[in-house]
Enzyme design. Structure first.
Site, PDB file in Angstrom:
ATOM      1  CG  HIS A   1      36.908  39.244  39.744  1.00  0.00           C
ATOM      2  ND1 HIS A   1      38.239  39.196  40.090  1.00  0.00           N
ATOM      3  CD2 HIS A   1      36.271  38.478  40.660  1.00  0.00           C
ATOM      4  CE1 HIS A   1      38.393  38.429  41.156  1.00  0.00           C
ATOM      5  NE2 HIS A   1      37.214  37.978  41.523  1.00  0.00           N
TER       6      HIS A   1
ATOM      7  CG  HIS B   1      35.625  40.488  45.099  1.00  0.00           C
ATOM      8  ND1 HIS B   1      35.405  39.797  46.271  1.00  0.00           N
ATOM      9  CD2 HIS B   1      36.156  39.601  44.228  1.00  0.00           C
ATOM     10  CE1 HIS B   1      35.795  38.548  46.118  1.00  0.00           C
ATOM     11  NE2 HIS B   1      36.247  38.392  44.890  1.00  0.00           N
TER      12      HIS B   1
HETATM   13  P1  5GP Z   1      37.625  35.627  44.455  1.00  0.00           P
HETATM   14  O1  5GP Z   1      38.136  34.258  44.155  1.00  0.00           O
HETATM   15  O2  5GP Z   1      37.280  35.805  45.918  1.00  0.00           O
HETATM   16  O3  5GP Z   1      36.556  36.085  43.521  1.00  0.00           O
HETATM   17  O4  5GP Z   1      38.820  36.598  44.097  1.00  0.00           O
HETATM   18  C1  5GP Z   1      39.606  37.268  45.012  1.00  0.00           C
HETATM   19  C2  5GP Z   1      40.625  38.030  44.211  1.00  0.00           C
HETATM   20  O5  5GP Z   1      41.268  38.942  45.072  1.00  0.00           O
HETATM   21  C3  5GP Z   1      41.706  37.151  43.580  1.00  0.00           C
HETATM   22  O6  5GP Z   1      41.705  37.354  42.164  1.00  0.00           O
HETATM   23  C4  5GP Z   1      42.996  37.633  44.227  1.00  0.00           C
HETATM   24  O7  5GP Z   1      44.075  37.677  43.318  1.00  0.00           O
HETATM   25  C5  5GP Z   1      42.628  39.018  44.726  1.00  0.00           C
HETATM   26  N1  5GP Z   1      43.307  39.431  45.944  1.00  0.00           N
HETATM   27  C6  5GP Z   1      43.424  38.704  47.096  1.00  0.00           C
HETATM   28  N2  5GP Z   1      44.102  39.397  48.011  1.00  0.00           N
HETATM   29  C7  5GP Z   1      44.416  40.589  47.446  1.00  0.00           C
HETATM   30  C8  5GP Z   1      45.122  41.746  47.907  1.00  0.00           C
HETATM   31  O8  5GP Z   1      45.603  41.816  49.030  1.00  0.00           O
HETATM   32  N3  5GP Z   1      45.241  42.774  47.028  1.00  0.00           N
HETATM   33  C9  5GP Z   1      44.723  42.735  45.779  1.00  0.00           C
HETATM   34  N4  5GP Z   1      44.913  43.812  44.996  1.00  0.00           N
HETATM   35  N5  5GP Z   1      44.050  41.666  45.307  1.00  0.00           N
HETATM   36  C10 5GP Z   1      43.908  40.614  46.121  1.00  0.00           C
END
Ligand code: 5GP
Ligand code: ZN
Length: 116
Positions: free
Chosen positions: A101, A99
């Protein structure tokens, strides 16, 4: 991927606030935003992380990069934004579906990382 939360979001099995969708890409607001603008773009097809990207992913990842700029403007980040792709354990990736951001808004963001 049956148990991947972002695959479930793509399939509509878990609700999300959609920003954009086409045949390759899904974009949605982060559930726990760190700034007034905070959404993510993902390939619809499961790929665990940026470390797993291959040549076959170039079309979707290229599209995501161009869309990031367009959607950032659309969502209110006309004067700049930050793109982050946390990758693997060292990159502190929590959700193992790649993903991108997009983080911004009207306030200048804090430094990217704190120097040690
Ligand atoms: P990472 O740390 O893996 O880069 O970020 C994962 C992101 O996904 C986090 O910012 C978290 O808030 C978001 N996230 C996790 N679960 C969900 C979800 O069920 N729905 C949405 N919209 N965001 C999520
Ligand atoms: Zn997935």
């Amino acid at each position: 991927m049956d148990n991947c939360i972002f695959c479930k979001i793509v399939r509509g099995e878990v609700p999300s606030r959609k920003v954009y969708e086409d045949e390759l890409v899904y974009a949605f607001h982060d559930i726990n935003p760190v700034a007034p603008v905070h959404f993510m773009l993902i390939p619809k097809a499961h790929v665990a992380s940026m470390a797993q990207l291959e040549a076959e992913h170039e079309p979707v990842m290229g599209r995501i990069m161009a869309l990031a700029a367009r959607l950032a403007r659309q969502e209110g980040s006309s004067e700049g934004f930050r793109v982050i792709v946390n990758t693997g354990r060292i990159g502190r990736q929590d959700v193992m579906h790649v993903h991108v951001h997009v983080i911004g808004g009207t306030e200048v963001l804090p430094p990217m990382l704190v120097r040690r």
